[in-house]
Design an enzyme around this catalytic site. Structure first.
Site, PDB file in Angstrom:
ATOM      1  N   GLU A 181      16.673  24.593   0.736  1.00  0.00           N
ATOM      2  CA  GLU A 181      17.109  23.197   0.584  1.00  0.00           C
ATOM      3  C   GLU A 181      16.095  22.355  -0.191  1.00  0.00           C
ATOM      4  O   GLU A 181      15.545  21.400   0.356  1.00  0.00           O
ATOM      5  CB  GLU A 181      17.260  22.558   1.964  1.00  0.00           C
ATOM      6  CG  GLU A 181      18.378  23.102   2.787  1.00  0.00           C
ATOM      7  CD  GLU A 181      18.397  22.524   4.200  1.00  0.00           C
ATOM      8  OE1 GLU A 181      19.469  22.498   4.782  1.00  0.00           O
ATOM      9  OE2 GLU A 181      17.328  22.112   4.714  1.00  0.00           O
ATOM     10  N   ARG A 239      12.920  17.380  -3.621  1.00  0.00           N
ATOM     11  CA  ARG A 239      11.920  16.879  -4.571  1.00  0.00           C
ATOM     12  C   ARG A 239      11.738  17.797  -5.789  1.00  0.00           C
ATOM     13  O   ARG A 239      11.592  17.318  -6.909  1.00  0.00           O
ATOM     14  CB  ARG A 239      10.592  16.761  -3.812  1.00  0.00           C
ATOM     15  CG  ARG A 239       9.445  16.240  -4.601  1.00  0.00           C
ATOM     16  CD  ARG A 239       8.131  16.400  -3.807  1.00  0.00           C
ATOM     17  NE  ARG A 239       8.290  16.384  -2.385  1.00  0.00           N
ATOM     18  CZ  ARG A 239       7.914  15.366  -1.588  1.00  0.00           C
ATOM     19  NH1 ARG A 239       7.333  14.316  -2.098  1.00  0.00           N
ATOM     20  NH2 ARG A 239       8.087  15.435  -0.293  1.00  0.00           N
ATOM     21  N   ARG A 271       5.690   5.066  -1.398  1.00  0.00           N
ATOM     22  CA  ARG A 271       4.987   6.319  -1.093  1.00  0.00           C
ATOM     23  C   ARG A 271       3.466   6.177  -1.152  1.00  0.00           C
ATOM     24  O   ARG A 271       2.737   6.948  -0.546  1.00  0.00           O
ATOM     25  CB  ARG A 271       5.454   7.451  -2.010  1.00  0.00           C
ATOM     26  CG  ARG A 271       6.956   7.767  -1.863  1.00  0.00           C
ATOM     27  CD  ARG A 271       7.362   9.039  -2.580  1.00  0.00           C
ATOM     28  NE  ARG A 271       6.819  10.225  -1.941  1.00  0.00           N
ATOM     29  CZ  ARG A 271       5.767  10.877  -2.336  1.00  0.00           C
ATOM     30  NH1 ARG A 271       5.117  10.489  -3.420  1.00  0.00           N
ATOM     31  NH2 ARG A 271       5.338  11.921  -1.690  1.00  0.00           N
ATOM     32  N   TYR A 309       1.990   7.299   2.248  1.00  0.00           N
ATOM     33  CA  TYR A 309       1.368   8.639   2.256  1.00  0.00           C
ATOM     34  C   TYR A 309       0.098   8.733   1.424  1.00  0.00           C
ATOM     35  O   TYR A 309      -0.436   9.825   1.252  1.00  0.00           O
ATOM     36  CB  TYR A 309       2.344   9.697   1.703  1.00  0.00           C
ATOM     37  CG  TYR A 309       3.773   9.574   2.175  1.00  0.00           C
ATOM     38  CD1 TYR A 309       4.103   9.735   3.521  1.00  0.00           C
ATOM     39  CD2 TYR A 309       4.803   9.321   1.270  1.00  0.00           C
ATOM     40  CE1 TYR A 309       5.425   9.624   3.935  1.00  0.00           C
ATOM     41  CE2 TYR A 309       6.122   9.217   1.690  1.00  0.00           C
ATOM     42  CZ  TYR A 309       6.425   9.363   3.032  1.00  0.00           C
ATOM     43  OH  TYR A 309       7.727   9.258   3.433  1.00  0.00           O
ATOM     44  N   CYS A 351       3.452  -9.273  -1.478  1.00  0.00           N
ATOM     45  CA  CYS A 351       2.401 -10.057  -0.852  1.00  0.00           C
ATOM     46  C   CYS A 351       1.632  -9.224   0.152  1.00  0.00           C
ATOM     47  O   CYS A 351       1.701  -9.481   1.363  1.00  0.00           O
ATOM     48  CB  CYS A 351       3.019 -11.278  -0.184  1.00  0.00           C
ATOM     49  SG  CYS A 351       4.082 -12.171  -1.316  1.00  0.00           S
TER      50      CYS A 351
END
Ligand code: LLP
Length: 448
Positions: free
Chosen positions: A305, A308, A345, A349, A376
């Protein structure tokens, strides 16, 4: 001895790195005679003129190429595209046309796959907390496989299914790929699936087998994200085949499908590690040979599966520079018109990105800058300490590579900023797949 081009032209060995490294930029990336970055034969300046910025751009040829690579590298496996990485009607259609099945994990993703004409039988339904309504929708349209993640789901689905529903049980094989919580999903101490260290998995199997309308066809596991060592998948296969042999011994049932999830690693920076899918094919084959021989178990169909690895490199995000701030001895901040709302991201991460000037080529001096967003919040960064031409200025366009996966799909309205459009490019044409979200869209949900 073979002579290489580098032997004939030794200067090649010292050549400057390419302006757009093929490891991270879409397949069709090039720079035109005016020094503009082009993808799918469309200058990104044209996209900025027509659709404004920030904008997600997706290279259809790159997406299709990656999908096809999977089909040829893993000939005996079924390839299921993980829609959570990037899903729109056109993207689901590309996956379908390239012979991929589609994994969905919500009623929304399911609806998109269906509108795209993905055959319901080729849809895999995921989620660690599927609602009764989502399961009902899945049963009603006849999704091919539901991956069961909890006991309550087994009960819901058994009550909903009015004909045999094919299901898999998600198991955590306890493989720790990096010792990192945010991206490791195959260990026992997290929320997904049934664990192997107690009676949970055996109990789930017994519950499913007791339901006349649930047809247990296999097991599923997903060991995490950005896996670059294929050996982890070999280990997962060995453990899962042992579980399948155990199920055969206890219940006399032979499961025919083993879904080993996605998580195939890709580089975000040139030179970064990547999962080699040809190597993965060998590892899968070897692991199946050994494990099936040890357990005298018939080879199951292997299902993978990837999300990315198919969608990330096809995408870039295009921003306009709003301001440049520097002070002697301090950092230089290049602020753009997007940020953590279109790319969460970095703050989530600590992801690192490749950034390039897209509207012109500057041969002058370069300097290290931090590209920051418009939100902000101090952590709103796109890329820290990256090299850009020293003359970068407001109005310039910046392109960020490898933003096809988990950007459009994870975008938010933070600061009431509308989400960017998604523009597909191919053969010199740009096509709007998803339009920009407007202030009117945002206000339309606010009931006042
Ligand atoms: N299958 C299952 C069951 C999954 O949970 C996932 C990802 C995939 C397949 C596809 O994984 P991929 O091949 O795309 O790595 N938001 C994070 C990634 C979360 C992945 C969640 N599950 C990120 O931006 O890195």
């Amino acid at each position: 001895m073979t002579t290489t081009l580098a032997d004939v032209l030794p200067s090649l060995g010292y050549a400057a790195p390419p302006r757009f490294h093929p490891a991270v930029w879409p397949l069709t990336t090039h720079s035109d005679e005016e020094g503009r970055l082009c993808i799918g034969d469309v200058p990104l300046t044209d996209i900025a003129d027509e659709f404004r910025t920030p904008t997600y751009v997706i290279d259809e040829a790159d997406f299709r190429y990656r999908a096809r690579r999977y089909r040829t590298a893993l000939r005996d496996a079924e390839i299921v595209y993980a829609g959570k990485s990037l899903l729109t009607v056109a993207v689901a259609r590309w996956a379908r046309e390239e012979g991929l099945a589609v994994d969905v994990c919500s009623a929304g993703e399911l609806a998109i796959a269906l509108v795209a004409g993905v055959e319901p039988g080729r849809i895999v339904m995921h989620g660690n907390a599927k609602s009764h309504d989502e399961l009902r929708a899945a049963v009603r349209v006849g999704v091919g496989r539901v991956v069961l993640d909890s006991c309550i789901e087994i009960a819901y689905l058994a009550g909903l299914a009015d004909r045999p529903q094919r299901v898999l049980i998600r198991v955590t094989p306890d493989i720790d790929i990096h010792g990192h919580r945010a991206v490791t999903t195959g260990t026992t101490d997290q929320k997904f699936g049934f664990t192997l260290d107690g009676p949970q998995t055996a109990d789930a199997v017994a519950r499913v087998l007791a339901q006349p309308n649930l047809r247990l066809i296999g097991l599923h596991c997903h060991i995490g994200s950005q896996v670059t060592d294929p050996a982890h998948y070999g280990e997962a296969i060995r453990r899962m085949i042992a579980v399948m042999a155990d199920i055969r011994a206890r219940h006399g049932v032979i499961l025919t499908e083993l879904n080993i999830g996605g998580g195939h690693g890709i580089p975000y920076l040139a030179g970064g590690p990547e999962l080699d899918i040809d190597e993965l094919a060998h590892v899968i084959d070897d692991a199946l040979d050994v494990a099936c021989a040890v357990e005298r178990f018939p080879r199951p169909l292997i299902v993978v599966e990837p999300g990315r690895a198919i969608s990330a490199r096809a995408g870039v995000t295009l921003y306009q520079v709003c301001s440049v701030k520097s002070r002697p001895g301090g950092p230089t901040f290049v602020a753009v018109d997007g940020g953590m709302s279109d790319n969460p991201r970095v703050s989530l991460y600590g992801a690192k990105y490749t950034v390039a000037l897209a509207n012109r080529h500057s041969l002058g001096e370069r300097r290290r800058v931090t590209v920051v967003g418009r939100h902000c919040e101090a952590g709103d960064e796109i890329a820290r300490n990256v090299e850009l031409p020293a003359d970068v200025h407001p109005g310039d366009l910046l392109a960020v590579a490898c933003t096809g996966a988990y950007h459009h799909s994870m975008a938010s309205n933070y600061n009431m900023v509308g989400r960017p459009p998604l523009i597909a490019v191919a053969d010199g044409r740009a096509r709007e797949l998803v339009r920009r979200e407007t202030v009117a869209d945002l206000l339309s949900r606010d009931r006042g």
